[in-house]
Design a protein around this motif. Structure first.
Motif, PDB file in Angstrom:
ATOM      1  N   ASN A   1      -6.321   4.208  -4.904  1.00  0.00           N
ATOM      2  CA  ASN A   1      -5.609   3.786  -5.678  1.00  0.00           C
ATOM      3  C   ASN A   1      -4.083   3.839  -4.919  1.00  0.00           C
ATOM      4  O   ASN A   1      -3.980   4.756  -4.018  1.00  0.00           O
ATOM      5  N   LEU A   2      -3.128   2.774  -5.020  1.00  0.00           N
ATOM      6  CA  LEU A   2      -2.088   3.042  -4.227  1.00  0.00           C
ATOM      7  C   LEU A   2      -1.079   3.912  -4.997  1.00  0.00           C
ATOM      8  O   LEU A   2      -0.492   3.543  -6.166  1.00  0.00           O
ATOM      9  N   VAL A   3      -0.876   4.966  -4.473  1.00  0.00           N
ATOM     10  CA  VAL A   3       0.099   6.248  -5.403  1.00  0.00           C
ATOM     11  C   VAL A   3       1.569   5.994  -4.992  1.00  0.00           C
ATOM     12  O   VAL A   3       2.413   6.402  -5.612  1.00  0.00           O
ATOM     13  N   ALA A   4       1.860   5.278  -3.569  1.00  0.00           N
ATOM     14  CA  ALA A   4       3.075   4.911  -3.303  1.00  0.00           C
ATOM     15  C   ALA A   4       3.401   3.991  -2.569  1.00  0.00           C
ATOM     16  O   ALA A   4       2.504   3.659  -1.397  1.00  0.00           O
ATOM     17  N   ALA A   5       3.659   2.926  -3.042  1.00  0.00           N
ATOM     18  CA  ALA A   5       3.946   1.491  -2.173  1.00  0.00           C
ATOM     19  C   ALA A   5       4.509   1.908  -0.829  1.00  0.00           C
ATOM     20  O   ALA A   5       5.649   2.755  -0.751  1.00  0.00           O
ATOM     21  N   PRO A   6       4.488   1.126   0.276  1.00  0.00           N
ATOM     22  CA  PRO A   6       4.972   1.420   1.514  1.00  0.00           C
ATOM     23  C   PRO A   6       6.695   0.921   1.276  1.00  0.00           C
ATOM     24  O   PRO A   6       6.890  -0.124   0.797  1.00  0.00           O
ATOM     25  N   SER A   7       7.383   1.888   1.856  1.00  0.00           N
ATOM     26  CA  SER A   7       8.863   1.648   1.649  1.00  0.00           C
ATOM     27  C   SER A   7       9.412   2.949   2.979  1.00  0.00           C
ATOM     28  O   SER A   7       8.814   3.702   3.246  1.00  0.00           O
ATOM     29  N   ASP A   8      10.481   2.988   2.747  1.00  0.00           N
ATOM     30  CA  ASP A   8      11.422   4.079   3.440  1.00  0.00           C
ATOM     31  C   ASP A   8      11.836   5.218   2.749  1.00  0.00           C
ATOM     32  O   ASP A   8      12.463   5.938   3.196  1.00  0.00           O
TER      33      ASP A   8
ATOM     34  N   GLU B   1       8.390  13.676   8.685  1.00  0.00           N
ATOM     35  CA  GLU B   1       8.984  13.851  10.048  1.00  0.00           C
ATOM     36  C   GLU B   1       8.888  12.514  10.746  1.00  0.00           C
ATOM     37  O   GLU B   1       9.256  12.237  11.926  1.00  0.00           O
ATOM     38  N   LEU B   2       8.304  11.704  10.077  1.00  0.00           N
ATOM     39  CA  LEU B   2       8.080  10.207  10.751  1.00  0.00           C
ATOM     40  C   LEU B   2       9.546   9.654  10.977  1.00  0.00           C
ATOM     41  O   LEU B   2      10.672   9.762  10.159  1.00  0.00           O
ATOM     42  N   PRO B   3       9.777   8.820  12.156  1.00  0.00           N
ATOM     43  CA  PRO B   3      11.067   8.233  12.342  1.00  0.00           C
ATOM     44  C   PRO B   3      11.522   7.415  11.060  1.00  0.00           C
ATOM     45  O   PRO B   3      10.950   6.770  10.711  1.00  0.00           O
ATOM     46  N   ALA B   4      12.952   7.054  11.033  1.00  0.00           N
ATOM     47  CA  ALA B   4      13.461   6.566   9.596  1.00  0.00           C
ATOM     48  C   ALA B   4      13.234   5.024   9.832  1.00  0.00           C
ATOM     49  O   ALA B   4      13.133   4.506   8.764  1.00  0.00           O
ATOM     50  N   ARG B   5      12.819   4.518  10.993  1.00  0.00           N
ATOM     51  CA  ARG B   5      12.351   3.005  11.027  1.00  0.00           C
ATOM     52  C   ARG B   5      11.182   2.878  10.402  1.00  0.00           C
ATOM     53  O   ARG B   5      10.753   1.649   9.944  1.00  0.00           O
ATOM     54  N   PHE B   6      10.243   3.731  10.264  1.00  0.00           N
ATOM     55  CA  PHE B   6       8.980   3.605   9.668  1.00  0.00           C
ATOM     56  C   PHE B   6       9.061   3.320   8.021  1.00  0.00           C
ATOM     57  O   PHE B   6       9.810   4.131   7.444  1.00  0.00           O
ATOM     58  N   ASN B   7       8.172   2.527   7.686  1.00  0.00           N
ATOM     59  CA  ASN B   7       7.746   2.537   6.065  1.00  0.00           C
ATOM     60  C   ASN B   7       6.465   3.131   6.015  1.00  0.00           C
ATOM     61  O   ASN B   7       5.691   3.115   6.754  1.00  0.00           O
ATOM     62  N   VAL B   8       6.337   3.962   4.904  1.00  0.00           N
ATOM     63  CA  VAL B   8       5.177   4.782   4.566  1.00  0.00           C
ATOM     64  C   VAL B   8       4.624   4.560   3.337  1.00  0.00           C
ATOM     65  O   VAL B   8       5.592   4.243   2.428  1.00  0.00           O
ATOM     66  N   GLY B   9       3.441   4.285   3.137  1.00  0.00           N
ATOM     67  CA  GLY B   9       2.734   4.129   1.692  1.00  0.00           C
ATOM     68  C   GLY B   9       1.405   5.281   1.799  1.00  0.00           C
ATOM     69  O   GLY B   9       1.071   5.605   2.505  1.00  0.00           O
ATOM     70  N   VAL B  10       1.220   5.598   0.434  1.00  0.00           N
ATOM     71  CA  VAL B  10       0.213   6.372   0.336  1.00  0.00           C
ATOM     72  C   VAL B  10      -1.022   5.972  -0.558  1.00  0.00           C
ATOM     73  O   VAL B  10      -0.535   5.307  -1.832  1.00  0.00           O
TER      74      VAL B  10
ATOM     75  N   ARG C   1      -0.155  -6.030   2.972  1.00  0.00           N
ATOM     76  CA  ARG C   1      -0.213  -7.707   2.851  1.00  0.00           C
ATOM     77  C   ARG C   1       0.949  -7.973   1.563  1.00  0.00           C
ATOM     78  O   ARG C   1       1.549  -9.015   1.458  1.00  0.00           O
ATOM     79  N   SER C   2       1.402  -6.882   1.010  1.00  0.00           N
ATOM     80  CA  SER C   2       2.167  -7.082  -0.300  1.00  0.00           C
ATOM     81  C   SER C   2       3.450  -6.401   0.136  1.00  0.00           C
ATOM     82  O   SER C   2       4.258  -6.176  -0.901  1.00  0.00           O
ATOM     83  N   PHE C   3       3.670  -6.202   1.336  1.00  0.00           N
ATOM     84  CA  PHE C   3       4.890  -5.063   1.619  1.00  0.00           C
ATOM     85  C   PHE C   3       6.181  -5.945   1.200  1.00  0.00           C
ATOM     86  O   PHE C   3       7.169  -5.322   0.638  1.00  0.00           O
ATOM     87  N   ASP C   4       6.484  -7.335   1.626  1.00  0.00           N
ATOM     88  CA  ASP C   4       7.590  -7.698   1.159  1.00  0.00           C
ATOM     89  C   ASP C   4       7.056  -9.561   1.028  1.00  0.00           C
ATOM     90  O   ASP C   4       6.164  -9.769   1.170  1.00  0.00           O
ATOM     91  N   ALA C   5       8.255 -10.110   1.032  1.00  0.00           N
ATOM     92  CA  ALA C   5       8.117 -11.458   0.870  1.00  0.00           C
ATOM     93  C   ALA C   5       7.481 -12.200   1.857  1.00  0.00           C
ATOM     94  O   ALA C   5       6.836 -13.220   1.710  1.00  0.00           O
ATOM     95  N   GLU C   6       7.723 -11.762   3.189  1.00  0.00           N
ATOM     96  CA  GLU C   6       7.105 -12.355   4.343  1.00  0.00           C
ATOM     97  C   GLU C   6       5.726 -11.836   4.729  1.00  0.00           C
ATOM     98  O   GLU C   6       5.083 -12.499   5.645  1.00  0.00           O
ATOM     99  N   ALA C   7       5.212 -10.761   3.995  1.00  0.00           N
ATOM    100  CA  ALA C   7       4.084 -10.025   4.617  1.00  0.00           C
ATOM    101  C   ALA C   7       2.815 -10.958   4.596  1.00  0.00           C
ATOM    102  O   ALA C   7       1.835 -10.801   5.257  1.00  0.00           O
ATOM    103  N   ARG C   8       2.863 -11.938   3.651  1.00  0.00           N
ATOM    104  CA  ARG C   8       1.561 -12.645   3.324  1.00  0.00           C
ATOM    105  C   ARG C   8       1.427 -13.622   4.752  1.00  0.00           C
ATOM    106  O   ARG C   8       0.191 -13.714   5.045  1.00  0.00           O
TER     107      ARG C   8
END
Length: 315
Positions: A138-145, A121-130, A177-184
């Motif tokens: 453990n990162l079981v789902a990297a943040p994305s849409d 139910e999160l709005p589409a503009r959110f990226n979500v990770g688990v 911090r690893s979300f995308d090329a700009e995240a660092r």
């Protein structure tokens, strides 16, 4: 009310002086009229009129001046603006204590179901990770849409020994911090939502996690899930697994997050719903001086119209 130039509000202090001058002028006018002893002439010098009309235009004028002064101080309205690249990290406790059935059908199954609904139910503009955490995180789902991938990752979770709350926060911070090329260099605005029913028993401490969250300026909201009456059977022994609310509240309060408590599945869904409505926005102060100036112009027109209608002159 917030003002972007509050130092200009001192001008409002001139209004009482202006009103006092007006009153003095009215008293002076009355005194001049009383000097005439010839009553016949007095009726011509100071003809009787409805007294209140004489003050309406002045009152409207003073209100106009007050509104203009407030507008000059640049009043600002607080608004919520969607944050670009907003990222939500959902951290779920998968320690053995989550087997407890004080929540139906179990803490673990109820937590997964509520997390799935929250992500879906999160709005589409959110990226979500688990992130899943027990003895480690453990990162079981990297943040994305990709909502489907995030929800599917919850079905793959398995219970394990110990609880590493601090590691869950560090793993979530690293994912941001690893979300995308700009995240660092330019990390996305993020929020961690951590659900647990226990205390930190392994890995880095909660205080270390707090310090890291503060440096990253990423708040951690926590959900203390379960009742004081939960028990689990581990290797033939029944163990009490009451919820450690204090640790989770300290983590949330110290990182500018919010601490929630949920004792059953319905409360947990409600908590997730409340979190969903508050994340992914930033607060801005928008100048609304034009609103006050516009209202002031209406009062100016009213004052001018009243004066013209009753006295054939502008105030």
């Amino acid at each position: 009310m917030t003002f972007l130039s509050p130092e200009r509000l001192w001008l409002l202090g001139l209004l009482p002086a202006l009103a006092a001058v007006y009153v003095l002028m009215q008293l002076r006018r009355r005194n001049y009229a009383v000097r005439f002893t010839n009553l016949a002439l007095l009726s011509q010098v100071a003809p009787r009129r409805p007294g209140w009309r004489r003050h309406v235009a002045a009152a409207l004028f003073l209100v106009m001046i007050a509104l203009m002064m407030v507008g000059f101080a640049r009043p600002a309205a607080t608004v919520k603006v969607p944050r670009d690249r907003a990222t939500i990290m959902v951290a779920v406790d998968v320690s053995l204590s989550m087997m407890a059935r004080d929540v139906s059908p179990s803490r673990f199954e109820a937590a997964k179901a509520a997390a799935k609904k929250f992500i879906g139910e999160l709005p589409a503009r959110f990226n979500v990770g688990v992130v899943a955490f027990a003895g480690n995180a453990n990162l079981v789902a990297a943040p994305s849409d990709d909502r489907t991938a995030a929800i599917a990752s919850l079905d793959q979770l398995a219970l394990a020994k110990r609880t590493a709350i601090g590691e869950a926060v560090f793993t979530s911070l690293q994912a941001v911090r690893s979300f995308d090329a700009e995240a660092r260099q330019d990390p996305p605005p993020a929020h961690i939502v951590l659900l647990s029913d226990g205390d930190n028993t392994t890995g880095r401490t909660v205080q270390e996690a707090i310090d890291a969250s503060r440096v990253s300026q990423i708040p951690v909201s926590t959900i203390a899930f379960g009742t004081p009456y939960g028990t689990v059977d581990i290797e033939g022994e029944t163990t009490s697994v009451s919820v450690n609310k204090e640790t989770l509240r300290a983590l949330a309060d110290s990182t500018e997050g919010k601490a929630y408590e949920a004792a059953d599945a319905d409360q947990l869904r409600e908590v997730y719903a409340n979190i969903g409505t508050s994340l992914g926005f930033e607060t801005e102060h928008r100048d609304v001086a034009a609103r006050y100036i516009g209202i002031a112009l209406l009062f100016a027109l009213a004052a001018g119209g009243a004066s013209l209608a009753w006295f054939s002159r502008l105030p």
